[in-house]
Design a protein around this motif. Structure first.
Motif, PDB file in Angstrom:
ATOM      1  N   THR A   1     -36.003 -34.324 -10.203  1.00 23.47           N
ATOM      2  CA  THR A   1     -35.431 -35.119 -11.284  1.00 23.47           C
ATOM      3  C   THR A   1     -34.389 -36.081 -10.737  1.00 23.47           C
ATOM      4  OG1 THR A   1     -33.750 -33.428 -11.728  1.00 23.47           O
ATOM      5  CG2 THR A   1     -35.755 -33.349 -13.064  1.00 23.47           C
ATOM      6  N   GLU A   2     -34.385 -37.279 -11.313  1.00 20.42           N
ATOM      7  CA  GLU A   2     -33.260 -38.182 -11.164  1.00 20.42           C
ATOM      8  C   GLU A   2     -32.687 -38.288 -12.557  1.00 20.42           C
ATOM      9  OE1 GLU A   2     -31.974 -42.602  -9.590  1.00 20.42           O
ATOM     10  OE2 GLU A   2     -34.093 -42.183  -9.898  1.00 20.42           O
ATOM     11  N   ARG A   3     -31.399 -38.005 -12.680  1.00 24.46           N
ATOM     12  CA  ARG A   3     -30.820 -37.913 -14.010  1.00 24.46           C
ATOM     13  C   ARG A   3     -29.353 -38.295 -13.988  1.00 24.46           C
ATOM     14  NH1 ARG A   3     -30.667 -32.358 -12.068  1.00 24.46           N
ATOM     15  NH2 ARG A   3     -28.659 -31.507 -12.656  1.00 24.46           N
ATOM     16  N   VAL A   4     -28.781 -38.349 -15.185  1.00 26.28           N
ATOM     17  CA  VAL A   4     -27.354 -38.561 -15.339  1.00 26.28           C
ATOM     18  C   VAL A   4     -26.828 -37.410 -16.190  1.00 26.28           C
ATOM     19  CG1 VAL A   4     -25.539 -40.095 -16.150  1.00 26.28           C
ATOM     20  CG2 VAL A   4     -27.650 -41.057 -15.219  1.00 26.28           C
ATOM     21  N   ASP A   5     -25.890 -36.657 -15.623  1.00 32.34           N
ATOM     22  CA  ASP A   5     -25.253 -35.555 -16.345  1.00 32.34           C
ATOM     23  C   ASP A   5     -23.941 -36.076 -16.923  1.00 32.34           C
ATOM     24  OD1 ASP A   5     -27.332 -34.152 -15.189  1.00 32.34           O
ATOM     25  OD2 ASP A   5     -26.060 -32.718 -14.136  1.00 32.34           O
ATOM     26  N   TYR A   6     -23.759 -35.906 -18.214  1.00 32.78           N
ATOM     27  CA  TYR A   6     -22.512 -36.298 -18.873  1.00 32.78           C
ATOM     28  C   TYR A   6     -21.651 -35.054 -18.999  1.00 32.78           C
ATOM     29  CZ  TYR A   6     -24.765 -40.719 -19.809  1.00 32.78           C
ATOM     30  OH  TYR A   6     -25.388 -41.932 -19.653  1.00 32.78           O
ATOM     31  N   LEU A   7     -20.508 -35.074 -18.314  1.00 30.38           N
ATOM     32  CA  LEU A   7     -19.644 -33.909 -18.204  1.00 30.38           C
ATOM     33  C   LEU A   7     -18.254 -34.225 -18.725  1.00 30.38           C
ATOM     34  CD1 LEU A   7     -20.500 -33.279 -14.448  1.00 30.38           C
ATOM     35  CD2 LEU A   7     -21.603 -32.194 -16.414  1.00 30.38           C
ATOM     36  N   THR A   8     -17.548 -33.185 -19.160  1.00 28.59           N
ATOM     37  CA  THR A   8     -16.136 -33.309 -19.503  1.00 28.59           C
ATOM     38  C   THR A   8     -15.384 -32.197 -18.794  1.00 28.59           C
ATOM     39  OG1 THR A   8     -16.613 -34.253 -21.676  1.00 28.59           O
ATOM     40  CG2 THR A   8     -14.421 -33.307 -21.363  1.00 28.59           C
ATOM     41  N   ALA A   9     -14.355 -32.582 -18.049  1.00 28.25           N
ATOM     42  CA  ALA A   9     -13.485 -31.603 -17.397  1.00 28.25           C
ATOM     43  C   ALA A   9     -12.557 -31.029 -18.459  1.00 28.25           C
ATOM     44  CB  ALA A   9     -12.695 -32.263 -16.276  1.00 28.25           C
ATOM     45  N   LEU A  10     -12.649 -29.747 -18.725  1.00 27.61           N
ATOM     46  CA  LEU A  10     -11.864 -29.135 -19.794  1.00 27.61           C
ATOM     47  C   LEU A  10     -10.357 -29.175 -19.531  1.00 27.61           C
ATOM     48  CD1 LEU A  10     -14.250 -26.159 -20.637  1.00 27.61           C
ATOM     49  CD2 LEU A  10     -14.097 -28.403 -21.739  1.00 27.61           C
ATOM     50  N   PRO A  11      -9.882 -28.958 -18.287  1.00 26.78           N
ATOM     51  CA  PRO A  11      -8.432 -29.005 -18.074  1.00 26.78           C
ATOM     52  C   PRO A  11      -7.822 -30.396 -18.295  1.00 26.78           C
ATOM     53  CG  PRO A  11      -9.510 -27.836 -16.279  1.00 26.78           C
ATOM     54  CD  PRO A  11     -10.591 -28.469 -17.107  1.00 26.78           C
ATOM     55  N   THR A  12      -8.598 -31.450 -18.036  1.00 25.30           N
ATOM     56  CA  THR A  12      -8.037 -32.804 -18.139  1.00 25.30           C
ATOM     57  C   THR A  12      -8.550 -33.571 -19.356  1.00 25.30           C
ATOM     58  OG1 THR A  12      -9.798 -33.820 -16.813  1.00 25.30           O
ATOM     59  CG2 THR A  12      -7.869 -32.958 -15.617  1.00 25.30           C
ATOM     60  N   GLY A  13      -9.675 -33.124 -19.928  1.00 24.05           N
ATOM     61  CA  GLY A  13     -10.279 -33.846 -21.043  1.00 24.05           C
ATOM     62  C   GLY A  13     -11.004 -35.109 -20.620  1.00 24.05           C
ATOM     63  N   LYS A  14     -11.088 -35.348 -19.317  1.00 19.10           N
ATOM     64  CA  LYS A  14     -11.752 -36.553 -18.819  1.00 19.10           C
ATOM     65  C   LYS A  14     -13.260 -36.352 -18.773  1.00 19.10           C
ATOM     66  CE  LYS A  14      -7.897 -38.228 -16.053  1.00 19.10           C
ATOM     67  NZ  LYS A  14      -7.451 -38.630 -14.708  1.00 19.10           N
ATOM     68  N   SER A  15     -13.983 -37.369 -19.232  1.00 16.44           N
ATOM     69  CA  SER A  15     -15.441 -37.339 -19.221  1.00 16.44           C
ATOM     70  C   SER A  15     -15.969 -38.254 -18.118  1.00 16.44           C
ATOM     71  CB  SER A  15     -15.993 -37.778 -20.571  1.00 16.44           C
ATOM     72  OG  SER A  15     -15.617 -36.852 -21.564  1.00 16.44           O
ATOM     73  N   PHE A  16     -17.182 -37.959 -17.696  1.00 19.17           N
ATOM     74  CA  PHE A  16     -17.746 -38.669 -16.561  1.00 19.17           C
ATOM     75  C   PHE A  16     -19.264 -38.624 -16.612  1.00 19.17           C
ATOM     76  CE2 PHE A  16     -17.706 -40.590 -12.557  1.00 19.17           C
ATOM     77  CZ  PHE A  16     -18.487 -39.912 -11.639  1.00 19.17           C
ATOM     78  N   ALA A  17     -19.889 -39.751 -16.291  1.00 19.39           N
ATOM     79  CA  ALA A  17     -21.340 -39.819 -16.130  1.00 19.39           C
ATOM     80  C   ALA A  17     -21.637 -39.619 -14.650  1.00 19.39           C
ATOM     81  CB  ALA A  17     -21.865 -41.165 -16.611  1.00 19.39           C
ATOM     82  N   LEU A  18     -22.294 -38.532 -14.311  1.00 25.48           N
ATOM     83  CA  LEU A  18     -22.545 -38.166 -12.929  1.00 25.48           C
ATOM     84  C   LEU A  18     -24.020 -38.357 -12.579  1.00 25.48           C
ATOM     85  CD1 LEU A  18     -21.334 -36.851 -10.338  1.00 25.48           C
ATOM     86  CD2 LEU A  18     -22.104 -34.650 -11.281  1.00 25.48           C
ATOM     87  N   PRO A  19     -24.359 -39.325 -11.721  1.00 30.22           N
ATOM     88  CA  PRO A  19     -25.746 -39.450 -11.259  1.00 30.22           C
ATOM     89  C   PRO A  19     -26.101 -38.247 -10.376  1.00 30.22           C
ATOM     90  CG  PRO A  19     -24.492 -41.452 -10.795  1.00 30.22           C
ATOM     91  CD  PRO A  19     -23.515 -40.394 -11.203  1.00 30.22           C
ATOM     92  N   VAL A  20     -27.262 -37.642 -10.641  1.00 23.75           N
ATOM     93  CA  VAL A  20     -27.675 -36.429  -9.937  1.00 23.75           C
ATOM     94  C   VAL A  20     -29.166 -36.537  -9.592  1.00 23.75           C
ATOM     95  CG1 VAL A  20     -27.941 -33.911 -10.105  1.00 23.75           C
ATOM     96  CG2 VAL A  20     -26.031 -35.035 -11.259  1.00 23.75           C
ATOM     97  N   THR A  21     -29.504 -36.064  -8.417  1.00 24.46           N
ATOM     98  CA  THR A  21     -30.898 -35.840  -8.052  1.00 24.46           C
ATOM     99  C   THR A  21     -31.041 -34.341  -7.868  1.00 24.46           C
ATOM    100  OG1 THR A  21     -31.112 -37.981  -6.974  1.00 24.46           O
ATOM    101  CG2 THR A  21     -32.709 -36.299  -6.368  1.00 24.46           C
ATOM    102  N   GLY A  22     -32.056 -33.762  -8.473  1.00 27.73           N
ATOM    103  CA  GLY A  22     -32.218 -32.321  -8.396  1.00 27.73           C
ATOM    104  C   GLY A  22     -33.617 -31.910  -7.999  1.00 27.73           C
TER     105      GLY A  22
END
Length: 149
Positions: free
Chosen positions: A97-118
């Protein structure tokens, strides 16, 4: 949060290249959809007893219990908000897979779009190996959350 494809027009999860055409691919996409639950117990049925999981370059977890414990630790510091699978292919039980994981760091509340190959290995309807490749430094800096020990 804007979509990754807003900045990268080539990234389009609506193409046929992102659609599952095999049982293994459907299983992997269902697993990715369930990751947003943040519940390792909900994910347990996907894994074979001897499963392996590794976020490169972090150390691997061996055995379903260790995989679920690793996911539980990750879920305690980040939420998996959604996954856009852009491209999907498989052969002989390996699902790429080539994908984008949308994550949020719970301690900071910051969100991020992370490109990932799996790469996910599926045998008899169970995940036996799952490796994700991404830029760990980019992630750590974006959400101000170090994952390396």
């Amino acid at each position: 949060m804007s979509s990754y494809r807003d900045a990268h027009p080539w990234a389009n999860e609506k193409t046929e290249a992102a659609a599952a055409v095999s049982d293994d691919e459907r299983l992997v996409l269902a697993f990715f959809a369930d990751l947003s639950s943040g519940d390792p117990e909900k994910l347990a049925p996907y894994f074979a007893p001897d499963a392996m999981y590794q976020n490169m370059p972090l150390p691997p977890a061996h055995g379903a219990e260790a995989v679920l414990a690793t996911l539980g630790a990750l879920f305690s510091v980040m939420s998996m908000d959604s996954i856009e699978t852009l491209y999907l292919a498989s052969r002989d039980g390996f699902v790429f897979t080539e994908r984008v994981d949308y994550l949020t760091a719970l301690p900071t509340g910051k969100s991020f779009a992370l490109p990932v190959t799996g790469v996910t290995r599926v045998v008899d309807g169970k995940i036996t190996a799952w490796r994700d490749y991404f830029d760990l430094r980019e992630f750590e800096e974006a959400v101000d959350l170090p994952l390396r020990q």
